[in-house]
Design a protein around this motif. Structure first.
Motif, PDB file in Angstrom:
ATOM      1  N   MET A 102       0.813  -1.201   0.000  1.00  0.00           N
ATOM      2  CA  MET A 102       0.000   0.000   0.000  1.00  0.00           C
ATOM      3  C   MET A 102       0.851   1.258   0.000  1.00  0.00           C
ATOM      4  O   MET A 102       0.379   2.358   0.195  1.00  0.00           O
ATOM      5  CB  MET A 102      -0.931   0.005   1.207  1.00  0.00           C
ATOM      6  N   ASN A 103       2.129   1.093  -0.177  1.00  0.00           N
ATOM      7  CA  ASN A 103       3.032   2.228  -0.189  1.00  0.00           C
ATOM      8  C   ASN A 103       3.009   2.900  -1.557  1.00  0.00           C
ATOM      9  O   ASN A 103       2.713   2.274  -2.560  1.00  0.00           O
ATOM     10  CB  ASN A 103       4.448   1.733   0.118  1.00  0.00           C
ATOM     11  N   GLY A 104       3.298   4.201  -1.605  1.00  0.00           N
ATOM     12  CA  GLY A 104       3.470   4.871  -2.870  1.00  0.00           C
ATOM     13  C   GLY A 104       2.226   5.521  -3.433  1.00  0.00           C
ATOM     14  O   GLY A 104       2.284   6.149  -4.484  1.00  0.00           O
ATOM     15  N   TYR A 105       1.067   5.388  -2.788  1.00  0.00           N
ATOM     16  CA  TYR A 105      -0.160   5.970  -3.280  1.00  0.00           C
ATOM     17  C   TYR A 105      -0.732   6.940  -2.253  1.00  0.00           C
ATOM     18  O   TYR A 105      -0.473   6.833  -1.071  1.00  0.00           O
ATOM     19  CB  TYR A 105      -1.176   4.872  -3.613  1.00  0.00           C
ATOM     20  N   LEU A 106      -1.544   7.868  -2.724  1.00  0.00           N
ATOM     21  CA  LEU A 106      -2.011   8.938  -1.863  1.00  0.00           C
ATOM     22  C   LEU A 106      -3.451   8.775  -1.404  1.00  0.00           C
ATOM     23  O   LEU A 106      -3.883   9.422  -0.468  1.00  0.00           O
ATOM     24  CB  LEU A 106      -1.851  10.285  -2.589  1.00  0.00           C
ATOM     25  N   GLY A 107      -4.225   7.947  -2.090  1.00  0.00           N
ATOM     26  CA  GLY A 107      -5.614   7.733  -1.714  1.00  0.00           C
ATOM     27  C   GLY A 107      -5.853   6.289  -1.322  1.00  0.00           C
ATOM     28  O   GLY A 107      -5.240   5.369  -1.880  1.00  0.00           O
ATOM     29  N   PHE A 108      -6.760   6.066  -0.377  1.00  0.00           N
ATOM     30  CA  PHE A 108      -6.974   4.719   0.144  1.00  0.00           C
ATOM     31  C   PHE A 108      -8.409   4.584   0.633  1.00  0.00           C
ATOM     32  O   PHE A 108      -8.897   5.409   1.396  1.00  0.00           O
ATOM     33  CB  PHE A 108      -5.998   4.474   1.296  1.00  0.00           C
ATOM     34  N   MET A 109      -9.098   3.532   0.166  1.00  0.00           N
ATOM     35  CA  MET A 109     -10.434   3.207   0.647  1.00  0.00           C
ATOM     36  C   MET A 109     -10.359   1.897   1.414  1.00  0.00           C
ATOM     37  O   MET A 109      -9.890   0.884   0.887  1.00  0.00           O
ATOM     38  CB  MET A 109     -11.409   3.065  -0.527  1.00  0.00           C
ATOM     39  N   GLY A 110     -10.792   1.913   2.660  1.00  0.00           N
ATOM     40  CA  GLY A 110     -10.811   0.712   3.485  1.00  0.00           C
ATOM     41  C   GLY A 110     -12.234   0.329   3.831  1.00  0.00           C
ATOM     42  O   GLY A 110     -13.028   1.191   4.229  1.00  0.00           O
ATOM     43  N   PHE A 111     -12.557  -0.962   3.705  1.00  0.00           N
ATOM     44  CA  PHE A 111     -13.919  -1.440   3.955  1.00  0.00           C
ATOM     45  C   PHE A 111     -13.828  -2.710   4.790  1.00  0.00           C
ATOM     46  O   PHE A 111     -13.323  -3.730   4.336  1.00  0.00           O
ATOM     47  CB  PHE A 111     -14.610  -1.732   2.622  1.00  0.00           C
ATOM     48  N   TRP A 112     -14.312  -2.627   6.023  1.00  0.00           N
ATOM     49  CA  TRP A 112     -14.349  -3.759   6.941  1.00  0.00           C
ATOM     50  C   TRP A 112     -15.769  -4.302   6.985  1.00  0.00           C
ATOM     51  O   TRP A 112     -16.728  -3.532   7.126  1.00  0.00           O
ATOM     52  CB  TRP A 112     -13.953  -3.332   8.348  1.00  0.00           C
ATOM     53  N   SER A 113     -15.931  -5.630   6.913  1.00  0.00           N
ATOM     54  CA  SER A 113     -17.293  -6.165   6.980  1.00  0.00           C
ATOM     55  C   SER A 113     -17.287  -7.662   7.258  1.00  0.00           C
ATOM     56  O   SER A 113     -16.377  -8.388   6.846  1.00  0.00           O
ATOM     57  CB  SER A 113     -18.045  -5.910   5.666  1.00  0.00           C
ATOM     58  N   ASP A 114     -18.337  -8.105   7.946  1.00  0.00           N
ATOM     59  CA  ASP A 114     -18.680  -9.515   7.976  1.00  0.00           C
ATOM     60  C   ASP A 114     -19.550  -9.799   6.749  1.00  0.00           C
ATOM     61  O   ASP A 114     -20.217  -8.891   6.222  1.00  0.00           O
ATOM     62  CB  ASP A 114     -19.467  -9.867   9.239  1.00  0.00           C
ATOM     63  N   ILE A 115     -19.555 -11.054   6.313  1.00  0.00           N
ATOM     64  CA  ILE A 115     -20.392 -11.489   5.206  1.00  0.00           C
ATOM     65  C   ILE A 115     -21.183 -12.711   5.669  1.00  0.00           C
ATOM     66  O   ILE A 115     -20.629 -13.595   6.340  1.00  0.00           O
ATOM     67  CB  ILE A 115     -19.545 -11.869   3.968  1.00  0.00           C
ATOM     68  N   ASP A 116     -22.470 -12.755   5.333  1.00  0.00           N
ATOM     69  CA  ASP A 116     -23.271 -13.926   5.702  1.00  0.00           C
ATOM     70  C   ASP A 116     -22.532 -15.199   5.324  1.00  0.00           C
ATOM     71  O   ASP A 116     -22.041 -15.335   4.189  1.00  0.00           O
ATOM     72  CB  ASP A 116     -24.618 -13.888   4.987  1.00  0.00           C
ATOM     73  N   GLN A 117     -22.434 -16.128   6.272  1.00  0.00           N
ATOM     74  CA  GLN A 117     -21.610 -17.321   6.067  1.00  0.00           C
ATOM     75  C   GLN A 117     -22.032 -18.117   4.834  1.00  0.00           C
ATOM     76  O   GLN A 117     -21.180 -18.607   4.078  1.00  0.00           O
ATOM     77  CB  GLN A 117     -21.664 -18.207   7.306  1.00  0.00           C
ATOM     78  N   ASP A 118     -23.326 -18.254   4.606  1.00  0.00           N
ATOM     79  CA  ASP A 118     -23.779 -19.048   3.474  1.00  0.00           C
ATOM     80  C   ASP A 118     -23.621 -18.332   2.138  1.00  0.00           C
ATOM     81  O   ASP A 118     -23.905 -18.913   1.077  1.00  0.00           O
ATOM     82  CB  ASP A 118     -25.234 -19.494   3.670  1.00  0.00           C
ATOM     83  N   TYR A 119     -23.143 -17.076   2.168  1.00  0.00           N
ATOM     84  CA  TYR A 119     -22.962 -16.317   0.932  1.00  0.00           C
ATOM     85  C   TYR A 119     -21.485 -16.058   0.629  1.00  0.00           C
ATOM     86  O   TYR A 119     -21.160 -15.473  -0.388  1.00  0.00           O
ATOM     87  CB  TYR A 119     -23.710 -14.978   1.030  1.00  0.00           C
ATOM     88  N   GLN A 120     -20.587 -16.497   1.473  1.00  0.00           N
ATOM     89  CA  GLN A 120     -19.196 -16.076   1.353  1.00  0.00           C
ATOM     90  C   GLN A 120     -18.550 -16.492   0.039  1.00  0.00           C
ATOM     91  O   GLN A 120     -17.820 -15.707  -0.576  1.00  0.00           O
ATOM     92  CB  GLN A 120     -18.382 -16.581   2.550  1.00  0.00           C
ATOM     93  N   LEU A 121     -18.773 -17.696  -0.445  1.00  0.00           N
ATOM     94  CA  LEU A 121     -18.173 -18.110  -1.715  1.00  0.00           C
ATOM     95  C   LEU A 121     -18.706 -17.274  -2.873  1.00  0.00           C
ATOM     96  O   LEU A 121     -17.952 -16.869  -3.769  1.00  0.00           O
ATOM     97  CB  LEU A 121     -18.423 -19.595  -1.966  1.00  0.00           C
TER      98      LEU A 121
END
Length: 230
Positions: A1-20
């Motif tokens: 992630m080095n060398g760039y000036l913009g960054f979008m971070g997204f943290w989330s759980d996902i329904d277990q039966d939908y993960q694949l």
């Protein structure tokens, strides 16, 4: 992630039966779609350890203004049918946009782990930058790279069609430190160094470690497209 000036971070759980299905969507549609937007450099997805969000997704861009651009906002407001389906399975989501303040280490490196520290601090940003450099540069410690980011609160708060589906908002902390590491022990050592340096000024500190599941670069997609046309 080095060398760039913009960054979008997204943290989330996902329904277990939908993960694949979610992983298929993210790899095969969503990341390529985002990397087609001017200024987007790379997309990644990480898996979390027990006790934290299942997944951490992120994009690096040529500058923080890319994350406010008309092209990006247009994509956010015109989600595909598959995107609408996938986002309905997000749980406890947090999406935050950042600008980079300081980086440590070589650019363009690859590492299988990332340590993320989110926190608030009233000290000047320059002081925090120095703390990050001192923690990651001395006494034989050699993480692949590290960076300090500050929230772009205005851009993070923009309401879009996608956000209405997953019903999440930005994180509460002002700063993010991301350290890329070769193994889990190195990531944990980096966390301990940083927490000692940041104490006692840092507040509301959230610490998590993730392992890299997928990484796709815009230049690789463009190269593949050119090859297919030949």
């Amino acid at each position: 992630m080095n060398g760039y000036l913009g960054f979008m971070g997204f943290w989330s759980d996902i329904d277990q039966d939908y993960q694949l299905r979610y992983q298929e969507w993210h790899n095969c549609e969503h990341i390529p779609e985002r990397l087609g937007i001017p200024g987007f450099i790379e997309g990644r997805r990480y898996r979390g350890a027990p006790g934290g969000p299942n997944f951490f997704m992120c994009y690096v861009t040529a500058g923080p203004e890319v994350l406010r651009s008309e092209a990006y906002l247009s994509a956010l407001n015109r989600p595909t049918p598959w995107t609408q389906e996938a986002l309905a399975h997000f749980r406890n989501p947090t999406r935050t946009l950042y600008r980079k303040l300081r980086a440590v280490g070589p650019e363009g490196g690859y590492a299988p782990y990332v340590l993320l520290l989110r926190f608030d601090d009233e000290r000047p940003a320059e002081t925090l930058e120095n703390q990050v450099v001192e923690a990651l540069s001395g006494n034989g410690f050699a993480a692949v790279s590290g960076a300090l980011y500050e929230v772009d609160a205005e851009a993070s708060s923009i309401m879009t069609a996608e956000r209405r589906i997953y019903a999440g908002g930005p994180g509460r902390q002002r700063y993010l430190i991301a350290i890329e590491a070769l193994d889990r022990a190195q990531a944990e050592e980096g966390a301990e160094r940083l927490e000692r340096r940041l104490s006692p000024g840092a507040r509301d500190l959230d610490r998590s470690i993730y392992w890299l599941e997928t990484r796709i670069r815009a230049e690789d997609l463009r190269a593949s497209a050119r090859k297919d046309m030949q």
